[in-house]
Design a protein around this motif. Sequence first.
Motif, PDB file in Angstrom:
ATOM      1  N   LEU A 181       1.501  -0.559   2.323  1.00 19.27           N
ATOM      2  CA  LEU A 181       1.991   0.488   1.428  1.00 19.27           C
ATOM      3  C   LEU A 181       1.614   1.881   1.904  1.00 19.27           C
ATOM      4  O   LEU A 181       2.220   2.864   1.467  1.00 19.27           O
ATOM      5  CB  LEU A 181       1.478   0.250   0.000  1.00 19.27           C
ATOM      6  CG  LEU A 181       1.919  -1.058  -0.669  1.00 19.27           C
ATOM      7  CD1 LEU A 181       1.502  -1.088  -2.125  1.00 19.27           C
ATOM      8  CD2 LEU A 181       3.422  -1.275  -0.533  1.00 19.27           C
TER       9      LEU A 181
ATOM     10  N   THR B 196      -0.564 -10.430  -2.998  1.00 22.91           N
ATOM     11  CA  THR B 196      -0.996  -9.324  -2.149  1.00 22.91           C
ATOM     12  C   THR B 196       0.228  -8.706  -1.461  1.00 22.91           C
ATOM     13  O   THR B 196       1.109  -9.433  -0.990  1.00 22.91           O
ATOM     14  CB  THR B 196      -2.003  -9.795  -1.080  1.00 22.91           C
ATOM     15  OG1 THR B 196      -3.193 -10.262  -1.748  1.00 22.91           O
ATOM     16  CG2 THR B 196      -2.380  -8.668  -0.127  1.00 22.91           C
TER      17      THR B 196
ATOM     18  N   ARG C 125       0.874  -5.737   1.452  1.00 20.12           N
ATOM     19  CA  ARG C 125       0.241  -4.832   2.416  1.00 20.12           C
ATOM     20  C   ARG C 125       1.259  -3.863   3.005  1.00 20.12           C
ATOM     21  O   ARG C 125       2.460  -4.025   2.859  1.00 20.12           O
ATOM     22  CB  ARG C 125      -0.428  -5.637   3.538  1.00 20.12           C
ATOM     23  CG  ARG C 125      -1.568  -6.515   3.054  1.00 20.12           C
ATOM     24  CD  ARG C 125      -2.346  -7.136   4.230  1.00 20.12           C
ATOM     25  NE  ARG C 125      -3.503  -7.887   3.755  1.00 20.12           N
ATOM     26  CZ  ARG C 125      -3.476  -9.178   3.445  1.00 20.12           C
ATOM     27  NH1 ARG C 125      -2.354  -9.864   3.595  1.00 20.12           N
ATOM     28  NH2 ARG C 125      -4.561  -9.781   3.002  1.00 20.12           N
TER      29      ARG C 125
ATOM     30  N   GLN D 188      -3.984  -5.602  -3.597  1.00 22.55           N
ATOM     31  CA  GLN D 188      -4.808  -6.704  -3.119  1.00 22.55           C
ATOM     32  C   GLN D 188      -5.154  -7.651  -4.262  1.00 22.55           C
ATOM     33  O   GLN D 188      -5.692  -7.236  -5.287  1.00 22.55           O
ATOM     34  CB  GLN D 188      -6.119  -6.162  -2.516  1.00 22.55           C
ATOM     35  CG  GLN D 188      -5.927  -5.261  -1.304  1.00 22.55           C
ATOM     36  CD  GLN D 188      -5.816  -6.044  -0.006  1.00 22.55           C
ATOM     37  OE1 GLN D 188      -5.717  -7.265  -0.019  1.00 22.55           O
ATOM     38  NE2 GLN D 188      -5.852  -5.340   1.121  1.00 22.55           N
TER      39      GLN D 188
ATOM     40  N   THR E 120      -2.690   2.822  -1.704  1.00 20.99           N
ATOM     41  CA  THR E 120      -3.415   1.679  -1.143  1.00 20.99           C
ATOM     42  C   THR E 120      -2.626   0.400  -1.348  1.00 20.99           C
ATOM     43  O   THR E 120      -1.749   0.325  -2.218  1.00 20.99           O
ATOM     44  CB  THR E 120      -4.800   1.527  -1.807  1.00 20.99           C
ATOM     45  OG1 THR E 120      -4.618   1.355  -3.227  1.00 20.99           O
ATOM     46  CG2 THR E 120      -5.659   2.760  -1.563  1.00 20.99           C
ATOM     47  N   ASP E 121      -2.935  -0.618  -0.539  1.00 24.46           N
ATOM     48  CA  ASP E 121      -2.273  -1.910  -0.679  1.00 24.46           C
ATOM     49  C   ASP E 121      -2.619  -2.542  -2.028  1.00 24.46           C
ATOM     50  O   ASP E 121      -3.644  -2.225  -2.642  1.00 24.46           O
ATOM     51  CB  ASP E 121      -2.710  -2.849   0.446  1.00 24.46           C
ATOM     52  CG  ASP E 121      -2.173  -2.426   1.808  1.00 24.46           C
ATOM     53  OD1 ASP E 121      -1.245  -1.595   1.829  1.00 24.46           O
ATOM     54  OD2 ASP E 121      -2.683  -2.927   2.819  1.00 24.46           O
TER      55      ASP E 121
END
Length: 906
Positions: free
Chosen positions: A843, A839, A841, A666, A663-664
Motif C-alpha cells: 500500500l 493481509t 501489502r 496486517q 501502511t500495509d
Amino acid sequence: MPSLDSLKTRRDLAVGRKKYAYYSLQAAEEAGLAGISQLPVSMKVLLENLLRKEDGKSVSVDDLRALAAFIENRGKVEYEIAFTPARVLMQDFTGVPAVVDLAAMRDAMHTLGADPKKINPLNPVDLVIDHSVMVDYFGTPKAFDENVDKEYERNGERYRFLRWGSSAFNDFRVVPPGTGICHQVNLEYLAQTVWTLDEDGKTVAYPDTVVGTDSHTTMVNGLSVLGWGVGGIEAEAAMLGQPIPMLIPEVIGFRLTGKLPEGATATDLVLTVTQMLRKKGVVGKFVEYFGPGTVGLTIEDQATIANMAPEYGATCGFFPVSQATINYLKETGRAKERVALVEAYAKAQGFWIDEDSPEPVFTDVLELDLSTVLPSIAGPKRPQDRVLLSDAASAFKEALAHDFGKAGHESARMPVAVGKGEEPFDVGHGDVVIAAITSCTNTSNPAVLIAAGLVARNALAKGLKVKPWVKTSLAPGSKVVTDYLTNAGLQKDLDALGFNLVGYGCTTCIGNSGPLPQAISDVINSDDLVACSVLSGNRNFEGRVNPDVRANYLASPPLVVAYALLGTMQKDIVNEPLGADKKGQPVYLRDIWPTNEEIAKIQRKAVTNALFTKRYANVFDGDKHWQGIKVAGGQTYAWDSTSTYVQNPPYFEGIKMTPDPITDIQEARVLAIFGDSITTDHISPAGSIRATSPAGRYLLERQVRQDEFNGYGARRGNHEVMMRGTFANIRIRNKMTPEIEGGVTKHFPSGEVMAIYDAAMQYQTEGRPLVIFAGKEYGTGSSRDWAAKGTKLLGVRAVFAESYERIHRSNLVGMGVLPLQFIEDGWQRLGLTGEEIVTIRGLDAITPRMTLQAELYRPSDHKTARFPVRCRIDNQTELEYFRAGGVMQYVLRNLARGAEVPVAAE
C-alpha cells in the motif's frame, strides 16, 4: 499549447436591453474543438464548465480536447476531469453532519495554527430541512400542527445548530422546517437553469449546475440543471472550492417516442424506465433523454424521471432545454429577465431541443414508445422490480412464498383488539397497513396529485371508505401543492378519506412513517405477518419504511389512494372490486379513475404562477417555531459534551500538517461478510432506534427515554450514535451468522456472537484492523456519508466487493477506507467462514486501479490463499485524498497552508 480563452471564446449575448458575457461553445469549436456541436447536451454543459475554469492547472486545454474526443471514443476512454458545480444543495439528515464537519474543521484550524474563518463555503449552499418530520399523528385535521410541534420538540437542538451555521458561515442559507422537500424546493424555486455572476465588471452567464447531499438531487435534471448526489464528504469539499474529480462518462441516449396512453401516469413511466435502465446497466454513466416523445413531456414529468436516476443507477438523467422548460420557469414565477436569458443562452450554446433537433452522438441508445407504458407498481423490496398492476396480486403471492417464506399461509389472518365502539377487523399477510402520498418523486407533479384527489372524490361519491387497518398520510413536497389542491376543492376529498396533511417533508419514503397503531403492530409482530406499505416514493428497501412492514411497493398517488380503499395486496386491484357502493353494487378501480382531460382541466385552472410567487416570497423566514430559536454567535461552535444530537467528531484528533504514510493492512480480522445489493440503508439505517441495540443502550445510559430516541437520521450529528448504528439495520444478514437477522457478527478467536459494533470495539482494544467482504452492488441507494464514516470509525480499513455503487465507493475513499474489487469470482469462491486473517501489502506504493494481492490465513486448518483484487481508488485525485487520510484532511491542510485548494494532482 495556447489557452482557448486567449482565442476569444468569451462572447457577448444580448437579451433584451441587457448584455451578458458567456463562454461560447461555438467559438471553442471554431478555435479547434472540432465536432463538439454533436455532443450530447449534458456533455456540452461539462465542456462549458471546463472552458470557463480552464487555467492551465486544475483544468488544461488537454482536458477540453479529451472531452471533445467523446465524438470519436463515445466515453470509452478513461480520462479524469475536474467539475466545478455552481452550487451545493443539502437536506438536514445529511446537512447536519456536514455542518458538524465544518465546525470541527474550524476547531482543527486552531490546532494547526491557522485562521478558522478560512473554513467557509466558497460556493453557495442551500440547506432545506425536510427529513425530520415524522408521521406520529395522521387522519385528523390536527395532524399537521401536532407533527410540527413534535418535530421541534425532538429536533430543537439540531435546529439551533443549523441556525448557528446559517449565521456563522457565508453563502449558507437554510430553508426552515415545514416548507417542502429539498428537491421540490430546488425545482420550484432555487434552480435557475442559467446562473449569473458579476466578474470583471461584466455579468457572466453559465449553466446552473449542482451537487447535493441527497442522491435524488438528480431530480433537477428535469429542468436542464446538470446535477447529482454526492456524499456529504464530497459536498464539503465542493463547498470549500474543491473541484470534483470525475471520469468523462459514457452517455446513454434514451429516445422517447409517442405519448402516454389514457390511464397511465408519469409514475408508471418512471418505473418502466427504471426497469429498462437497470437491465441495461448504467451505473456511473449519464443518461440523456431525447426524441419527439421527450418534447411532449411536461417538466414535472421530466423531473419525475430524472428524480429516480439513483434507482436506475445512473449518475444523472438529463433533459435538455426545450419550450417546456421556458413554460415551467414562467409558470413557477421566475423573473422575466431570467426566463428570457435561459431561452437565449440555451439556443446560443446548442442546449435547446425541439422535434427537429438532430440526434447527438451517444455511447449507446435505448428507445421507448410512451404509448406502450402500462399502469405499474414496484416491489416488494427494490425500485427496479416493476410489476404490472394487473399482475400485482399474483406477484405478491409469489413473493410471499419465495421472498418471505410464507408458502401455504397466504390466507393467515389475525384479529386485532380494537377500541370501544370500533368495528372489529383482522389483519393478515399482504394487508396494506401504510398508504402514503409522499416523496419528491411524485409530489412535484400536479397531474398525479390531482389524480389522487379525483380518485378520492369519486370514491366518496360511491360511498367507499379506507380500510380501518390502513395508516393514511399526505406529505406534499411544497406548500404550493396544498394551495392548488385546496383551490380545486380536492383537499377536502382527500381529508375525508384520511389523507390529511401530515407535514411537508420526506416522511414515509425516508423511514419517518411513524409508529403503526399499537394493536396492529402487536398482531403483526406476534404472528410474524408480512404486512405491506404502498407509497408514492422512490425507495422501498428492506427495513426502510417501517420496522413492522416487510413488503413495500412504490406506486402513483392515485394508486396509493386506491390501495388504501382495497386494503390488501392479495386482491387483484384491476379486476376485483374495491368495495361496494351505497346500493351494495361492486365498485371497480375503473369506476373511480379520472380521465387525462379531467386532470388537465383542473390543473390548468388550479395551478397558477401566483401560488409560487406568494409561497416563495419569504421562503427563508420560517414559522413562529423557527423564528423563536435563540442562537449564540461565534465563528466556532460551543460544543456541549452532554448533547446526544451534536458532538465534535474525532476525524481531526492529533492532526499534523504532514499526514502519516500509508501502511500495509496486517493480520486484519473479518468484521462481516455480506451478499449482493447491500444498500446504504443496510449499512447506516435512517429509521427507528431499538432500545436493545448499541445505539439504544447508549441513549438509555444518558437518560434519553425510548419515546425520545428519534431516528438514526436525526442523530447524524452525533458520531457516538451513528457508529453504533453502523450495520445495525434489522434486516441485514451477515453470512458469518446466517441464522440471525440483524446487525450481529461472530468475534474471533472467541467465537462469541455479538453486535457488530461491540465486536469492532473489542477488536480495537486488541489492536486489530478490520475488513468487510460483500457481493455485487455494494452501497446502493442513498448518498449516505455515514455509511462510509461509520465504517471508518469501526476500524475497517478495507472493503472487498464484486462491484460498488458510485457514491458509496467515492465516500469510502473520502474517509480513507480502501475499496477493493474482486477480479475473479467473489468471496464465495474463497469459502470464507469469517475466521480468516487478512493481509494486504504494497500500500505504500499504491496507484489508481492497480492490482493488489490479498492474503488469507485460516487458523482452523492452517490454510493460506492469495487472490487478486483491483484497487478502486480510481484516479490520482482520490489517491491524494486517501494518502491524506481523507478528503476533509486534504482540504484542511491546504487551507491551513494558505494555499488555494487545487485539484490534488495533475
